[in-house]
Motif scaffolding. Structure first.
Motif, PDB file in Angstrom:
ATOM      1  N   TYR A 180       0.847  -1.193   0.000  1.00 17.24           N
ATOM      2  CA  TYR A 180       0.000   0.000   0.000  1.00 17.24           C
ATOM      3  C   TYR A 180       0.888   1.251   0.000  1.00 17.24           C
ATOM      4  O   TYR A 180       0.909   1.996   0.979  1.00 17.24           O
ATOM      5  CB  TYR A 180      -0.920   0.012   1.225  1.00 17.24           C
ATOM      6  CG  TYR A 180      -1.833  -1.179   1.316  1.00 17.24           C
ATOM      7  CD1 TYR A 180      -2.882  -1.348   0.417  1.00 17.24           C
ATOM      8  CD2 TYR A 180      -1.659  -2.132   2.311  1.00 17.24           C
ATOM      9  CE1 TYR A 180      -3.734  -2.440   0.509  1.00 17.24           C
ATOM     10  CE2 TYR A 180      -2.504  -3.226   2.408  1.00 17.24           C
ATOM     11  CZ  TYR A 180      -3.536  -3.380   1.505  1.00 17.24           C
ATOM     12  OH  TYR A 180      -4.375  -4.461   1.597  1.00 17.24           O
ATOM     13  N   PRO A 181       1.604   1.510  -1.083  1.00 17.34           N
ATOM     14  CA  PRO A 181       2.510   2.667  -1.119  1.00 17.34           C
ATOM     15  C   PRO A 181       1.769   3.959  -1.435  1.00 17.34           C
ATOM     16  O   PRO A 181       2.185   4.751  -2.261  1.00 17.34           O
ATOM     17  CB  PRO A 181       3.507   2.291  -2.218  1.00 17.34           C
ATOM     18  CG  PRO A 181       2.702   1.461  -3.172  1.00 17.34           C
ATOM     19  CD  PRO A 181       1.723   0.689  -2.314  1.00 17.34           C
ATOM     20  N   TRP A 182       0.652   4.127  -0.785  1.00 16.47           N
ATOM     21  CA  TRP A 182      -0.189   5.312  -0.894  1.00 16.47           C
ATOM     22  C   TRP A 182      -0.976   5.399   0.406  1.00 16.47           C
ATOM     23  O   TRP A 182      -1.295   4.392   1.031  1.00 16.47           O
ATOM     24  CB  TRP A 182      -1.145   5.238  -2.082  1.00 16.47           C
ATOM     25  CG  TRP A 182      -1.552   3.858  -2.506  1.00 16.47           C
ATOM     26  CD1 TRP A 182      -1.046   3.129  -3.544  1.00 16.47           C
ATOM     27  CD2 TRP A 182      -2.554   3.008  -1.904  1.00 16.47           C
ATOM     28  NE1 TRP A 182      -1.664   1.901  -3.627  1.00 16.47           N
ATOM     29  CE2 TRP A 182      -2.602   1.805  -2.637  1.00 16.47           C
ATOM     30  CE3 TRP A 182      -3.423   3.164  -0.831  1.00 16.47           C
ATOM     31  CZ2 TRP A 182      -3.450   0.757  -2.331  1.00 16.47           C
ATOM     32  CZ3 TRP A 182      -4.288   2.117  -0.519  1.00 16.47           C
ATOM     33  CH2 TRP A 182      -4.295   0.939  -1.262  1.00 16.47           C
ATOM     34  N   TYR A 183      -1.250   6.626   0.838  1.00 14.82           N
ATOM     35  CA  TYR A 183      -1.931   6.761   2.124  1.00 14.82           C
ATOM     36  C   TYR A 183      -3.386   6.329   2.018  1.00 14.82           C
ATOM     37  O   TYR A 183      -4.008   6.391   0.962  1.00 14.82           O
ATOM     38  CB  TYR A 183      -1.832   8.194   2.645  1.00 14.82           C
ATOM     39  CG  TYR A 183      -2.496   9.237   1.778  1.00 14.82           C
ATOM     40  CD1 TYR A 183      -3.860   9.500   1.882  1.00 14.82           C
ATOM     41  CD2 TYR A 183      -1.756   9.988   0.863  1.00 14.82           C
ATOM     42  CE1 TYR A 183      -4.472  10.466   1.091  1.00 14.82           C
ATOM     43  CE2 TYR A 183      -2.353  10.952   0.070  1.00 14.82           C
ATOM     44  CZ  TYR A 183      -3.710  11.183   0.188  1.00 14.82           C
ATOM     45  OH  TYR A 183      -4.316  12.133  -0.597  1.00 14.82           O
ATOM     46  N   ALA A 184      -3.919   5.885   3.117  1.00 17.00           N
ATOM     47  CA  ALA A 184      -5.339   5.577   3.250  1.00 17.00           C
ATOM     48  C   ALA A 184      -5.829   6.324   4.482  1.00 17.00           C
ATOM     49  O   ALA A 184      -5.218   6.231   5.548  1.00 17.00           O
ATOM     50  CB  ALA A 184      -5.569   4.078   3.401  1.00 17.00           C
ATOM     51  N   ALA A 185      -6.904   7.073   4.333  1.00 16.02           N
ATOM     52  CA  ALA A 185      -7.321   8.004   5.379  1.00 16.02           C
ATOM     53  C   ALA A 185      -7.548   7.315   6.708  1.00 16.02           C
ATOM     54  O   ALA A 185      -7.112   7.805   7.754  1.00 16.02           O
ATOM     55  CB  ALA A 185      -8.588   8.750   4.943  1.00 16.02           C
ATOM     56  N   TRP A 186      -8.203   6.167   6.700  1.00 18.79           N
ATOM     57  CA  TRP A 186      -8.500   5.583   8.011  1.00 18.79           C
ATOM     58  C   TRP A 186      -7.330   4.799   8.557  1.00 18.79           C
ATOM     59  O   TRP A 186      -7.149   4.726   9.769  1.00 18.79           O
ATOM     60  CB  TRP A 186      -9.809   4.817   7.968  1.00 18.79           C
ATOM     61  CG  TRP A 186      -9.848   3.403   7.514  1.00 18.79           C
ATOM     62  CD1 TRP A 186      -9.459   2.887   6.327  1.00 18.79           C
ATOM     63  CD2 TRP A 186     -10.399   2.315   8.280  1.00 18.79           C
ATOM     64  NE1 TRP A 186      -9.733   1.551   6.283  1.00 18.79           N
ATOM     65  CE2 TRP A 186     -10.315   1.164   7.468  1.00 18.79           C
ATOM     66  CE3 TRP A 186     -10.971   2.208   9.546  1.00 18.79           C
ATOM     67  CZ2 TRP A 186     -10.764  -0.082   7.890  1.00 18.79           C
ATOM     68  CZ3 TRP A 186     -11.421   0.964   9.961  1.00 18.79           C
ATOM     69  CH2 TRP A 186     -11.305  -0.165   9.141  1.00 18.79           C
ATOM     70  N   ASP A 187      -6.485   4.226   7.710  1.00 20.69           N
ATOM     71  CA  ASP A 187      -5.235   3.640   8.197  1.00 20.69           C
ATOM     72  C   ASP A 187      -4.414   4.695   8.928  1.00 20.69           C
ATOM     73  O   ASP A 187      -3.896   4.459  10.029  1.00 20.69           O
ATOM     74  CB  ASP A 187      -4.396   3.114   7.024  1.00 20.69           C
ATOM     75  CG  ASP A 187      -5.037   1.970   6.274  1.00 20.69           C
ATOM     76  OD1 ASP A 187      -6.132   2.173   5.723  1.00 20.69           O
ATOM     77  OD2 ASP A 187      -4.433   0.892   6.211  1.00 20.69           O
ATOM     78  N   LEU A 188      -4.287   5.848   8.298  1.00 17.87           N
ATOM     79  CA  LEU A 188      -3.439   6.904   8.835  1.00 17.87           C
ATOM     80  C   LEU A 188      -3.892   7.334  10.224  1.00 17.87           C
ATOM     81  O   LEU A 188      -3.066   7.635  11.090  1.00 17.87           O
ATOM     82  CB  LEU A 188      -3.446   8.098   7.883  1.00 17.87           C
ATOM     83  CG  LEU A 188      -2.514   9.254   8.236  1.00 17.87           C
ATOM     84  CD1 LEU A 188      -1.073   8.801   8.263  1.00 17.87           C
ATOM     85  CD2 LEU A 188      -2.690  10.392   7.247  1.00 17.87           C
ATOM     86  N   ALA A 189      -5.198   7.365  10.447  1.00 15.08           N
ATOM     87  CA  ALA A 189      -5.696   7.747  11.767  1.00 15.08           C
ATOM     88  C   ALA A 189      -5.165   6.804  12.840  1.00 15.08           C
ATOM     89  O   ALA A 189      -4.735   7.249  13.923  1.00 15.08           O
ATOM     90  CB  ALA A 189      -7.228   7.737  11.755  1.00 15.08           C
ATOM     91  N   PHE A 190      -5.147   5.499  12.558  1.00 17.79           N
ATOM     92  CA  PHE A 190      -4.638   4.546  13.543  1.00 17.79           C
ATOM     93  C   PHE A 190      -3.131   4.654  13.712  1.00 17.79           C
ATOM     94  O   PHE A 190      -2.613   4.464  14.819  1.00 17.79           O
ATOM     95  CB  PHE A 190      -5.027   3.123  13.140  1.00 17.79           C
ATOM     96  CG  PHE A 190      -6.500   2.847  13.240  1.00 17.79           C
ATOM     97  CD1 PHE A 190      -7.118   2.704  14.468  1.00 17.79           C
ATOM     98  CD2 PHE A 190      -7.282   2.751  12.102  1.00 17.79           C
ATOM     99  CE1 PHE A 190      -8.478   2.461  14.566  1.00 17.79           C
ATOM    100  CE2 PHE A 190      -8.636   2.511  12.187  1.00 17.79           C
ATOM    101  CZ  PHE A 190      -9.248   2.366  13.418  1.00 17.79           C
TER     102      PHE A 190
END
Length: 889
Positions: A431-441
């Motif tokens: 996943y070499p791109w951000y994911a909004a809900w991953d980033l929150a964790f």
């Protein structure tokens, strides 16, 4: 403490200690950003083979690499064992369509250490001595069914008898612009083996796209030095210790293969940034070393890509070390203080983590936690993407003009999006791109070691170049308009609290206020776009639930109609409570925020009422027969069907809980007055609010979707080992469906959801997005946190059987600690010395050169705990750093 001083200087901008870091991705090929195909087939446009001769448009990749924070200048490691048909410069893995599970890296590498400023970093790459089995991995995985496990690199036997090199890559900073590097290879095999180590320095290609054709330069200097000059970055020197051949080429695409040509014609070439006539192309060093092509490198020893080639034959057990130094300063004796500086940075990293890990018991637990932090800190990436430029094409792009249909394709409504920042990635290969809900964790573990970076990440997604003008938060580059669970407010409030505690009770209200203002826009977007009947019952697409549902909720339903989501509605209730609590904090210094707190209290109450009473519909999300929450299918004929799938969808209502006490409410009289009016004049809403008194304690008020009776019903199912409770946490799908699959039939088709402990046998989402019943750290973490908040309200007056049917009664704090202990067991060595996440892989369980190196998987088998999905998704599985301490309380 030295690392704390460096962090403070970076925050104050008095010294740019974070200017250089591990900001290279591990896979730029196969990404949306680099996809200029007419049909959006990103995985097929630039392949692993083509990548070595293709100059990327939007970013760079490398093995164990670093770059500056705008990725002008990059450094990474190349290796060659004398047998491979290409240099090992990038990590190999399967594309979406190449395997029975797909999208999976097939390498052995580990992040072992990093400080927050990257003043010290260490990682390990295991490089086979035999030819790397690229085709064997492809063919075997393609031949396996979805019911069979993935075929991994260790399954090929390539590491048998220790026939590999352990390559440790270490960095230590003498200063913000002065970086020391060691690359140490250990021959673990029984025979002597050759190895070439090629440290590589290059510039990201910014000159071939029609905006600025200025080329930076790399040129050989005296005594094994490479001089680098860049118009924006300035001048640097790479000092190479010991004899090495300096090789130069250009970071330009070798243009022999035209766009769309069969990869069999020449798999190493691809369309991309064209090179000037007579240039030495990006794969020149590879051709020189592997193919013996002397004409592939520049005899003038200059270009935009360079390597120092060290060669050695290592005897069994022998170690060989290469030392380098990348510095802005011109140093007369660059290696005189090298070893002393390295030792100091290692020792300072130990001191820093001794403080972070204070109170954590056990060498193994401390090792797991430190490697988890290392994985999170190594997984930062310079992420560059300008959607408008990408859609329209560049003036000098070799395929200009691009097809007109492209402008209406993927991400066409996100033309405002312009990102060029350091962002925490879920996994820099998969996943070499951000994911909004991953980033929150990610931000919770990160806040424990670098609160400023965590706060900066939360602010980032709320900025204008990210947040859509309509208020929607970007999901991920494959589909920015998809809908992620709205956990940003929860993470913001938690990080604020952590930072406040670290700063002696002084909270960063400017941070809280800045994020709050933007999240109000996001909340409004949800209300306007995802509650189509205005009944406070929400739809939200897949919301991370993937294959545990009967339908793909991000697509039109095969039945027509819509889905009334238990999880979507619960996420919104949680969102409202998070914003209410943030507003009450801000109201302590600015009374205006009391009105905002009242607004979100009212939103929550109406959502809670809809969850409780069905929002005016004929069928509730709460099922009185099963005493559980389910999605409801609302058909075009206005009929409703409860989709009785016992899944995480029915546990998410637990997350919407907030406890307020009279001390807080006394400081917000306007809010209290509005709340009193609502509860007086809307008595059906008053029943949703609980109150408890303890002698000598402030009165506590509970806002939640679950009152005592429903809470007990849900927890009874959740803590049942025949349903959700596994040896290592809470499953995503109840094991009840193993014997009783859920079925749904239409005139045209039949649909079924049955329990599977790990990967799904459905290809509904493709690639590695297919999971069914495993244990998933982020939602488990939210369950534990919610139980702790319920305990704060109920205290010891609420107990429940744990596990269900055991006769053992625990309070909710004890249940939370027990769940945390089960989760941490996944990665800790058990009494038998084995880690459940490693399953039956004997090499990983017992070999002294494998058994203490950790992988932080995306999710874990619901029956045996085996690690599944993305193998380096330290981001949200990094939550283990907090659970380790909770499990020991």
């Amino acid at each position: 403490m030295e690392e704390q001083r460096r962090l403070a200087a970076a925050t104050a901008k008095t010294a740019p200690w974070k200017k250089f870091g591990p900001y290279l991705t591990e896979r730029q090929w196969g990404t949306v950003r680099e996809d200029y195909s007419p049909n959006g087939s990103a995985w097929d446009y630039i392949t692993h083979e083509r990548a070595r001769a293709y100059a990327y448009r939007w970013g760079e990749e490398g093995l164990g690499g670093i770059s500056d924070d705008q990725q002008h200048l990059c450094f990474a490691v190349g290796l060659w064992n004398g047998r491979d048909d290409q240099l090992k410069e990038r990590l190999f893995g399967l594309t979406n369509g190449e395997g029975n599970h797909g999208e999976d890296v097939k390498e052995a590498y580990y992040y072992l250490d990093s400080t927050p400023t990257h003043s010290y970093m260490r990682m390990l790459y295991k490089y086979p001595q035999a030819a790397f089995p690229y085709e064997k991995l492809r063919q075997e995985n393609a031949a396996r069914s979805r019911q069979e496990p993935e075929y991994e690199l260790i399954d090929t036997g390539i590491f048998d008898e220790g026939r590999y090199f352990d390559v440790f890559i270490e960095y230590a900073k003498a200063g913000p612009d002065d970086i020391l590097v060691t690359i140490t290879a250990h021959n673990r095999g029984p025979e002597a083996a050759p190895l070439a180590i090629l440290p590589q320095l290059w510039f990201r290609n910014t000159w071939a796209w029609g905006y600025d054709d200025t080329r930076p330069t790399l040129a050989a200097g005296p005594a094994g030095t490479v001089h680098a000059a860049h118009p924006a970055l300035g001048r640097y020197q790479l000092y190479c210790d010991g004899p090495a051949a300096l090789l130069f080429c250009d970071n330009d695409t070798r243009p022999e293969v035209p766009p769309g040509a069969d990869s069999g014609a020449d798999a190493s070439a691809a369309p991309g940034a064209p090179a000037a006539a007579g240039a030495y192309y990006k794969d020149g060093i590879n051709r020189y070393v592997v193919e013996g092509d002397d004409a592939a490198v520049n005899p003038a020893r200059r270009g935009t890509k360079a390597a120092a080639c060290y060669t050695a034959t290592l005897a069994p057990g022998q170690a060989y070390t290469v030392r380098l130094r990348l510095s802005q300063a011109e140093l007369g004796a660059p290696f005189a203080d090298f070893d002393t500086l390295f030792a100091a940075r290692r020792q300072e990293a130990d001191v820093f983590y001794e403080c972070v890990q204070e109170g954590l018991v056990g060498d193994d637990a401390r090792n797991v936690q430190r490697q988890a932090y290392a994985g999170m800190l190594w997984s930062k990436q310079f992420y560059y993407y300008d959607v408008a430029q990408w859609l329209d094409g560049d003036p000098a792009h070799p395929e200009a003009p691009l097809p007109a249909a492209r402008r209406e394709g993927r991400n066409a409504t996100w033309r405002h999006l312009h990102n060029a920042d350091i962002v925490s990635m879920p996994d820099k290969w998969e996943y070499p791109w951000y994911a909004a809900w991953d980033l929150a964790f990610h931000c919770l573990p990160l806040a424990a070691v670098d609160a400023e970076f965590a706060k900066g990440q939360l602010r980032l997604l709320c900025q204008d170049g990210y947040l859509h003008p309509n208020g929607q938060m970007p999901a991920y580059e494959w589909k920015f308009e998809d809908v992620n669970p709205p956990v940003h407010a929860w993470a913001t409030w938690r990080v604020y609290q952590m930072d406040k505690k670290l700063n002696g009770g002084h909270g960063d209200r400017a941070f809280l206020e800045a994020v709050f203002q933007k999240l109000v826009m996001t909340f409004t977007w949800w209300v306007n776009r995802k509650d189509r009947d205005e009944r406070n019952i929400f739809e939200g697409g897949f919301l991370g639930m993937d294959n545990i549902g009967i339908f793909d909720r991000s697509s039109p339903l095969p039945t027509g109609g819509k889905m009334e989501q238990s999880d979507g509605t619960s996420w919104m209730a949680m969102f409202a409570l998070n914003l209410m609590r943030m507003a009450l904090e801000l109201a302590q210094t600015n009374p205006v925020y009391q009105d905002m707190a009242s607004k979100f209290l009212e939103h929550f109450l109406y959502i809670a009422d809809a969850m409780t009473h069905g929002g005016g519909g004929e069928l509730n999300l709460w099922d009185e027969q099963d005493n559980f929450y389910y999605d409801v299918l609302h058909a075009p004929d206005d009929s409703r069907t409860s989709l009785r799938i016992r899944s995480m969808v029915g546990l998410i209502p637990l997350f919407a809980v907030e406890i307020l006490d009279d001390e807080l409410l006394a400081a917000a009289p306007q809010f209290m007055a509005r709340a009193t009016w609502l509860l007086t004049h809307r008595p059906h809403l008053a029943a949703l609010v609980g109150q408890i008194e303890e002698p000598g304690q402030p009165i506590r008020h509970r806002l939640s979707l679950l009152r005592r009776t429903r809470l007990r019903h849900v927890l009874t199912r959740m803590l049942d080992e025949h349903e959700f409770l596994a040896d290592h946490g809470i499953r995503s799908l109840s094991r009840h469906h193993q014997a009783a699959p859920y079925e749904y039939h239409t005139d045209e088709a039949s649909f079924e959801v049955s329990y599977l402990a790990g990967e799904s046998d459905s290809d509904m989402f493709g690639g590695n997005s297919n999971w069914r019943g495993p244990i998933w750290f982020p939602v488990n973490y939210l369950i534990i946190e919610s139980l702790q908040r319920f305990h704060f309200y109920y205290g010891d007056s609420f107990t429940i059987e744990y596990p269900t049917g055991s006769g053992q009664e625990l309070n909710l704090h004890q249940v939370a600690a027990a769940l945390a202990e089960r989760l941490t067991r996944l990665l800790l060595r058990g009494p038998d010395g084995r880690r459940p996440a490693f399953a039956q892989a004997e090499l990983l369980q017992t070999d002294p050169h494998f058994k203490d190196y950790l992988l932080f998987h995306e999710y874990f088998d619901g029956d045996n705990g085996k690690g599944l999905g993305a193998s380096h998704q330290t981001g949200w599985t990094g939550l283990i750093v907090r659970l380790l301490q909770q499990a020991q309380q």
